[in-house]
Design a protein around this motif. Structure first.
Motif, PDB file in Angstrom:
ATOM      1  N   ALA A  33       0.831  -1.213   0.000  1.00 56.62           N
ATOM      2  CA  ALA A  33       0.000   0.000   0.000  1.00 56.62           C
ATOM      3  C   ALA A  33       0.863   1.260   0.000  1.00 56.62           C
ATOM      4  O   ALA A  33       0.492   2.267  -0.603  1.00 56.62           O
ATOM      5  CB  ALA A  33      -0.933  -0.006   1.198  1.00 56.62           C
ATOM      6  N   ASN A  53      -8.264   6.364  -5.880  1.00 64.81           N
ATOM      7  CA  ASN A  53      -8.722   5.319  -4.962  1.00 64.81           C
ATOM      8  C   ASN A  53      -7.646   4.252  -4.848  1.00 64.81           C
ATOM      9  O   ASN A  53      -7.068   3.838  -5.850  1.00 64.81           O
ATOM     10  CB  ASN A  53     -10.011   4.664  -5.477  1.00 64.81           C
ATOM     11  CG  ASN A  53     -11.191   5.623  -5.487  1.00 64.81           C
ATOM     12  OD1 ASN A  53     -11.862   5.780  -6.491  1.00 64.81           O
ATOM     13  ND2 ASN A  53     -11.425   6.277  -4.390  1.00 64.81           N
ATOM     14  N   GLY A  54      -7.378   3.848  -3.626  1.00 65.96           N
ATOM     15  CA  GLY A  54      -6.410   2.774  -3.410  1.00 65.96           C
ATOM     16  C   GLY A  54      -4.957   3.225  -3.446  1.00 65.96           C
ATOM     17  O   GLY A  54      -4.048   2.403  -3.375  1.00 65.96           O
ATOM     18  N   ALA A  55      -4.711   4.533  -3.518  1.00 70.60           N
ATOM     19  CA  ALA A  55      -3.338   5.050  -3.605  1.00 70.60           C
ATOM     20  C   ALA A  55      -2.560   4.850  -2.301  1.00 70.60           C
ATOM     21  O   ALA A  55      -1.337   4.766  -2.311  1.00 70.60           O
ATOM     22  CB  ALA A  55      -3.354   6.536  -3.964  1.00 70.60           C
ATOM     23  N   GLY A  56      -3.281   4.780  -1.193  1.00 77.25           N
ATOM     24  CA  GLY A  56      -2.618   4.609   0.099  1.00 77.25           C
ATOM     25  C   GLY A  56      -2.825   5.770   1.062  1.00 77.25           C
ATOM     26  O   GLY A  56      -2.179   5.824   2.116  1.00 77.25           O
TER      27      GLY A  56
HETATM   28  N1  LIG Z   1      -6.691  -3.874   5.994  1.00 69.74           N
HETATM   29  C1  LIG Z   1      -6.286  -4.082   4.740  1.00 69.74           C
HETATM   30  N2  LIG Z   1      -6.012  -5.315   4.267  1.00 69.74           N
HETATM   31  C2  LIG Z   1      -5.596  -5.527   3.013  1.00 69.74           C
HETATM   32  N3  LIG Z   1      -5.395  -4.542   2.123  1.00 69.74           N
HETATM   33  C3  LIG Z   1      -5.648  -3.279   2.530  1.00 69.74           C
HETATM   34  C4  LIG Z   1      -6.112  -2.968   3.840  1.00 69.74           C
HETATM   35  N4  LIG Z   1      -6.279  -1.630   3.933  1.00 69.74           N
HETATM   36  C5  LIG Z   1      -5.947  -1.132   2.741  1.00 69.74           C
HETATM   37  N5  LIG Z   1      -5.555  -2.088   1.886  1.00 69.74           N
HETATM   38  C6  LIG Z   1      -5.096  -1.911   0.500  1.00 69.74           C
HETATM   39  O1  LIG Z   1      -4.087  -0.914   0.490  1.00 69.74           O
HETATM   40  C7  LIG Z   1      -4.212  -0.080  -0.650  1.00 69.74           C
HETATM   41  C8  LIG Z   1      -4.364   1.378  -0.217  1.00 69.74           C
HETATM   42  O2  LIG Z   1      -5.620   1.543   0.434  1.00 69.74           O
HETATM   43  P1  LIG Z   1      -6.065   2.927   1.086  1.00 69.74           P
HETATM   44  O3  LIG Z   1      -7.365   2.687   1.774  1.00 69.74           O
HETATM   45  O4  LIG Z   1      -4.958   3.470   1.907  1.00 69.74           O
HETATM   46  O5  LIG Z   1      -6.280   3.834  -0.200  1.00 69.74           O
HETATM   47  P2  LIG Z   1      -6.876   5.329  -0.321  1.00 69.74           P
HETATM   48  O6  LIG Z   1      -5.865   6.144  -1.051  1.00 69.74           O
HETATM   49  O7  LIG Z   1      -7.320   5.804   1.013  1.00 69.74           O
HETATM   50  O8  LIG Z   1      -8.143   5.098  -1.281  1.00 69.74           O
HETATM   51  P3  LIG Z   1      -9.581   5.852  -1.322  1.00 69.74           P
HETATM   52  O9  LIG Z   1      -9.388   7.105  -2.110  1.00 69.74           O
HETATM   53  O10 LIG Z   1     -10.438   4.869  -2.056  1.00 69.74           O
HETATM   54  O11 LIG Z   1     -10.026   6.097   0.082  1.00 69.74           O
HETATM   55  C9  LIG Z   1      -5.400  -0.622  -1.436  1.00 69.74           C
HETATM   56  O12 LIG Z   1      -4.913  -1.482  -2.421  1.00 69.74           O
HETATM   57  C10 LIG Z   1      -6.189  -1.388  -0.399  1.00 69.74           C
HETATM   58  O13 LIG Z   1      -6.916  -2.433  -0.986  1.00 69.74           O
END
Ligand SMILES: Nc1ncnc2c1ncn2[C@@H]1O[C@H](COP(=O)(O)OP(=O)(O)OP(=O)(O)O)[C@@H](O)[C@H]1O
Ligand SMILES: [Mg+2]
Length: 328
Positions: A33, A53-56
């Motif tokens: 992540a 989405n999913g950037a971390g």
């Molecule tokens: N508890 C977890 N178990 C497994 N994978 C996870 C977990 N939490 C996040 N991920 C993965 O880590 C990556 C980053 O997720 P994250 O939620 O930080 O993204 P985000 O930038 O907040 O996205 P969004 O804009 O959708 O909120 C994604 O591929 C997600 O599927």
């Protein structure tokens, strides 16, 4: 304690999630992540983190607010390590994650805040006064005694915000604070964020709303697939993607030779071609003041239906350029 004077600093932060799936959960899938994030945020600043989405973004926000451990690297908030000094940090930071979780639905908004005030160790004498002030500040006074399960999504979001600032944190982490809010409430939230900064609070904010980031955040970073792909002021990010000015030309399709001719104009750094139903839009990123809409028109004489507009390069343009580059 580290030597850092930044409110927030990360050095090579990584986070890997291993999750099991498949038959008898034998397959392990690994998600990286965060792949080594370096950031520094000055005291008293608003720092914006953007990314698809999913950037971390949420993962990084949770690590910085001591909810989640990093896999590697180090992160400091107020000069303290988020792993080894988590206990010291917790009363000094606030976190607002969107969504339904983290509130008690069966009791009222006010009772929720009392619960968290006690958890944060706010003196009882001060508690009621502080709760009243905060309810007023997030515009929830009139609903304060209703059960949270009766709240709308926006009201819950405001209660999350109230909870996050109740204990006067020095650093506040806001993960998509205006998601689900109507335009008026979103604007009030942005005003509240600015007033917190005026009080000296450092704010770390994630958002998908480009205008919000542009309006609130003098410094921004763009995270894509676990990596920071750009970090700067909006003005400098505009230069990074090829210029302050953007020209848009729309017609019923363009010949390759026409696009090539536009590309040869001095100062044109990039052309993006998109289909809009029967029409095609060419977006030209322009570095200099020399190129005007008339120069574009002159190169496209065979299009009576042509429309050419000029506008300032927006943060959304910058974002899309950078995230797209990263995908290639
Ligand atoms: N508890 C977890 N178990 C497994 N994978 C996870 C977990 N939490 C996040 N991920 C993965 O880590 C990556 C980053 O997720 P994250 O939620 O930080 O993204 P985000 O930038 O907040 O996205 P969004 O804009 O959708 O909120 C994604 O591929 C997600 O599927
Ligand atoms: Mg998220």
């Amino acid at each position: 304690m580290s030597a850092t004077s930044f409110a927030i600093e990360t050095r090579g932060v990584t986070r890997v999630f291993d999750s099991r799936k498949g038959f008898l959960f034998r397959e392990v899938s690994r998600t990286e992540a965060l792949k080594g994030v370096d950031l520094a945020v000055e005291q008293g600043a608003i720092f914006g983190l953007l990314g698809p989405n999913g950037a971390g973004k949420t993962t990084l926000t949770k690590i910085l607010s001591t909810l989640l451990l990093p896999t590697g690297g180090r992160a400091f908030v107020l000069g303290h390590d988020v792993v080894t000094d988590a206990e010291w940090l917790r009363p000094r930071i606030g976190l607002v994650l969107g969504g339904e979780r983290g509130l008690y639905n069966r009791i009222s908004g006010r009772e929720n805040l009392r619960y968290f005030a006690d958890l944060y160790g706010l003196p009882t004498a001060e508690r009621e006064r502080r709760i009243e002030e905060i309810l007023e500040r997030v515009d929830l006074s009139s609903a304060a005694d209703r059960r949270v399960e009766e709240y709308s999504r926006g009201m819950k979001q405001k209660l999350h915000l109230a909870r996050g600032i109740l204990h006067r944190p020095q650093v506040l982490f806001l993960d998509e604070p205006t998601i689900g809010l109507d335009p008026k409430s979103a604007r009030e939230t942005r005003k509240l964020v600015r007033s917190l900064v005026a009080d000296g609070v450092t704010i770390f904010l994630t958002t998908h709303y480009m205008f919000e980031a542009e309006e609130l955040c003098p410094q921004l970073a763009i995270l894509s697939k676990g990596r920071i792909v750009a970090r700067d002021t909006v003005a400098r990010l505009r230069q990074l993607v090829g210029g302050d000015r953007t020209l848009e030309a729309e017609a019923y399709g363009f010949e390759d030779s026409e696009v090539s001719a536009l590309r040869r104009l001095p100062g044109v750094s990039k052309i993006i071609e998109e289909e809009y139903g029967p029409r095609t839009r060419l977006t030209l990123r322009v570095r200099t003041d020399e190129i005007r809409p008339d120069d574009v028109r002159a190169l496209l004489p065979d299009h009576p239906e042509l429309e050419v507009k000029e506008r300032r390069t927006s943060l959304e343009d910058v974002y899309l350029d950078l995230v797209e580059e990263e995908a290639h």
